[in-house]
Write an enzyme that holds these catalytic residues in place. Sequence first.
Site, PDB file in Angstrom:
ATOM      1  N   ARG A  67      13.826   0.033  -9.073  1.00  0.00           N
ATOM      2  CA  ARG A  67      12.376  -0.222  -9.156  1.00  0.00           C
ATOM      3  C   ARG A  67      11.960  -0.119 -10.612  1.00  0.00           C
ATOM      4  O   ARG A  67      12.589   0.592 -11.393  1.00  0.00           O
ATOM      5  CB  ARG A  67      11.586   0.807  -8.332  1.00  0.00           C
ATOM      6  CG  ARG A  67      12.008   0.921  -6.896  1.00  0.00           C
ATOM      7  CD  ARG A  67      11.870  -0.385  -6.132  1.00  0.00           C
ATOM      8  NE  ARG A  67      10.497  -0.849  -6.086  1.00  0.00           N
ATOM      9  CZ  ARG A  67       9.595  -0.426  -5.204  1.00  0.00           C
ATOM     10  NH1 ARG A  67       9.933   0.462  -4.291  1.00  0.00           N
ATOM     11  NH2 ARG A  67       8.364  -0.881  -5.230  1.00  0.00           N
ATOM     12  N   PRO A  71       0.806  -1.208   0.000  1.00  0.00           N
ATOM     13  CA  PRO A  71       0.000   0.000   0.000  1.00  0.00           C
ATOM     14  C   PRO A  71       0.837   1.254   0.000  1.00  0.00           C
ATOM     15  O   PRO A  71       1.874   1.346   0.662  1.00  0.00           O
ATOM     16  CB  PRO A  71      -0.775  -0.116   1.301  1.00  0.00           C
ATOM     17  CG  PRO A  71      -0.039  -1.098   2.129  1.00  0.00           C
ATOM     18  CD  PRO A  71       1.074  -1.645   1.353  1.00  0.00           C
ATOM     19  N   GLU A  72       0.368   2.223  -0.750  1.00  0.00           N
ATOM     20  CA  GLU A  72       0.928   3.565  -0.713  1.00  0.00           C
ATOM     21  C   GLU A  72      -0.100   4.442  -0.004  1.00  0.00           C
ATOM     22  O   GLU A  72      -1.055   3.930   0.568  1.00  0.00           O
ATOM     23  CB  GLU A  72       1.228   4.042  -2.144  1.00  0.00           C
ATOM     24  CG  GLU A  72       2.141   3.077  -2.895  1.00  0.00           C
ATOM     25  CD  GLU A  72       2.462   3.516  -4.309  1.00  0.00           C
ATOM     26  OE1 GLU A  72       2.550   4.725  -4.558  1.00  0.00           O
ATOM     27  OE2 GLU A  72       2.634   2.642  -5.174  1.00  0.00           O
ATOM     28  N   LYS A 128       3.166   6.066   5.281  1.00  0.00           N
ATOM     29  CA  LYS A 128       2.545   4.761   5.076  1.00  0.00           C
ATOM     30  C   LYS A 128       2.410   4.000   6.397  1.00  0.00           C
ATOM     31  O   LYS A 128       2.042   2.821   6.398  1.00  0.00           O
ATOM     32  CB  LYS A 128       3.386   3.939   4.085  1.00  0.00           C
ATOM     33  CG  LYS A 128       3.518   4.588   2.701  1.00  0.00           C
ATOM     34  CD  LYS A 128       4.477   3.817   1.809  1.00  0.00           C
ATOM     35  CE  LYS A 128       4.755   4.588   0.526  1.00  0.00           C
ATOM     36  NZ  LYS A 128       5.839   3.969  -0.267  1.00  0.00           N
TER      37      LYS A 128
END
Length: 271
Positions: free
Chosen positions: A259, A2-3, A57
């Site tokens: 990434r 989750p962001e 977060k």
Amino acid sequence: MPELPEVETIVRDLRDKIAGQTITSVDLIRPSIWRSGPPRKKSLINTVINAVIRKGKNILIPLSNNFTLIFHLKMTGRLTVESKDAPIPKHTHLIFNFGDRQLRFNDVRRFGYADLAPSDKLAEIEYLKKIGPDPFELSRAMFIDLIRSKNRMIKPLLMDQSIIAGIGNIYSDEALFLAGIHPRRISSRIKIDKLEKLYNSTLRVLQNSIKSRGTSVSDYVDASGQKGTFQNSLRVYGREGEPCKKCRRKIKRETIGSRSAHFCPGRQRLN
DNA sequence: GACAACCTGACC
DNA sequence: GGTCAGGTTGTC
């Protein structure tokens, strides 16, 4: 997983579902999930959930005994509230009972963690101390100054939680696409008008995702176990080889800062 | 900056 | 068998 939008959705759900409730018992199924070692059950049982707060977060849950529960979901962590009779899925590491319902912490990959700390000592916790401001807390001028004052590739910079909190791999790709900025551009050299666009697109994409209850590409679910729908609105993330929705050129994927970055080679140029 | 580490599972 | 995954941290 989750962001910011996904964590925010879970936090709002938890406020509805467990704020004001009393923890009646706990199951510390996997003690190693506690970042600072498992707490005594005594420090959890018969305490009331005072609030549910998001910091970047991280999820902070102040309790009535002046301790605060902290969760980080990392990639695959889940926090759900379910009936105590619902089957307990694999990889459930922690259960807080509230009468006939329970808050469950589940995490396949076990990168996520729980922590418990005195509420008045939160400011001393290293991993919380270094969390920067939310994009929502920044004025346009502050956002632009912050970015121009660094000399780094824009995508990894956007994802650096100590600079701006909450943005991860999906939303950095999406915001950069909307602003027409190549993910490798050096932050200090980006024109002001582009950064104004980036500020607007960052806020917009995060807010729109919150409205859609987050992006579920694989594991993410809200506190009721439901998927979000923002995956249907993604413009570049996960769309390698598919046509750009604005210019039909094929979306590219490249590794940037370890990434995968997705972008449109037509609208997002290095020069 | 690149890369490995922390883990499991899905997919090719 | 190898690669990849919404994150973070620590090591060159």
